[in-house]
Design a protein around this motif. Structure first.
Motif, PDB file in Angstrom:
ATOM      1  N   ASN A   1      25.177  32.909  32.256  1.00  0.00           N
ATOM      2  CA  ASN A   1      25.426  33.241  33.662  1.00  0.00           C
ATOM      3  C   ASN A   1      24.112  33.127  34.433  1.00  0.00           C
TER       4      ASN A   1
ATOM      5  N   ALA B   1      32.145  40.252  35.111  1.00  0.00           N
ATOM      6  CA  ALA B   1      30.876  39.754  35.650  1.00  0.00           C
ATOM      7  C   ALA B   1      30.957  39.810  37.169  1.00  0.00           C
TER       8      ALA B   1
ATOM      9  N   ASP C   1      28.949  38.929  40.568  1.00  0.00           N
ATOM     10  CA  ASP C   1      27.872  38.277  41.307  1.00  0.00           C
ATOM     11  C   ASP C   1      27.710  39.043  42.619  1.00  0.00           C
TER      12      ASP C   1
END
Length: 224
Positions: free
Chosen positions: A57, A79, A81
């Motif tokens: 990532n 995950a 961001d």
């Protein structure tokens, strides 16, 4: 019998007693170690399959969390961001990481623990009573492909503020309800929650205090 002849057997008996005690302690420690190893959570080994996902990532400001989305013992990986407000979710199938949700941009993503349901909150025009917002719910078992922001939610609540001819908030709004993209009434909407045996307030943020969350380096260390 004289005392000198009795002394040796007593020493032998004492030595044997000490040996038995030491053996018993060693056996107990071995059993305790075996029990500790056998009681280690299965997911401590299984989540190693997430390592490539985390390591590869490249987002500059990414966070990870572990949630129990479905009803097995292996947590899902989220995950986030933070720069783009994008959420992705992964699970493990046949020992490999599989993407369930790919980069949905939302204000906040929540989940219903062990119910296999995700929710995403959206807002516009400032949100709140004078703007607009939506709660979109995704029953993951209904999607055969990786979920993206283009998919129709399983069910949804949408609120739009009403404005007067001068563009001012009229003090009211319109709430609409949908199931698989089709408009339904409020009663049918609440019945969906009953059918799934959940409450709207049961949703937990994927990065709440109830979840384990990590930076990228922390997540790699935890997995390894």
């Amino acid at each position: 019998m004289n005392m000198k002849n009795r002394k040796v057997p007593l020493q032998v008996f004492s030595l044997a007693l000490i040996c038995c005690t030491l053996c018993a302690c060693q056996t107990k420690n071995t059993k305790d170690t075996e029990q500790e190893q056998s009681s280690l959570p299965e997911h401590n080994i299984e989540i190693q399959a997430y390592l490539p996902v985390v390591a590869n990532n490249d987002a500059e400001d990414v966070m990870f969390s572990l949630i129990f989305l479905d009803n097995d013992t292996i947590p899902e990986l989220v995950a986030f961001d933070q720069y783009g407000d994008k959420y992705s979710v992964y699970t493990i199938k046949n020992g490999s990481a599989v993407c369930l949700v790919d980069s949905i941009t939302t204000v906040e993503m929540s989940y219903f623990e062990k119910k296999n349901i995700l929710s995403a909150f959206f807002r516009w025009n400032g949100g709140g009573n004078e703007g607009g917002y939506a709660n979109r719910y995704y029953q993951m078992g209904q999607y055969s492909e990786t979920l993206t922001g283009d998919f129709i939610p399983s069910f949804e609540l949408v609120y739009h503020a009403v404005y007067d001819t001068n563009g001012e908030w009229a003090g009211e709004g319109i709430t609409e309800y949908y199931e698989n993209g089709k408009k339904i009434d409020e009663t049918a909407y609440h019945q969906i929650f009953d059918d799934f045996n959940i409450l709207q307030d049961d949703g937990v943020s994927c990065f709440s205090e109830r979840t384990q969350h990590f930076t990228k380096d922390e997540m790699i260390t935890y997995i390894q």
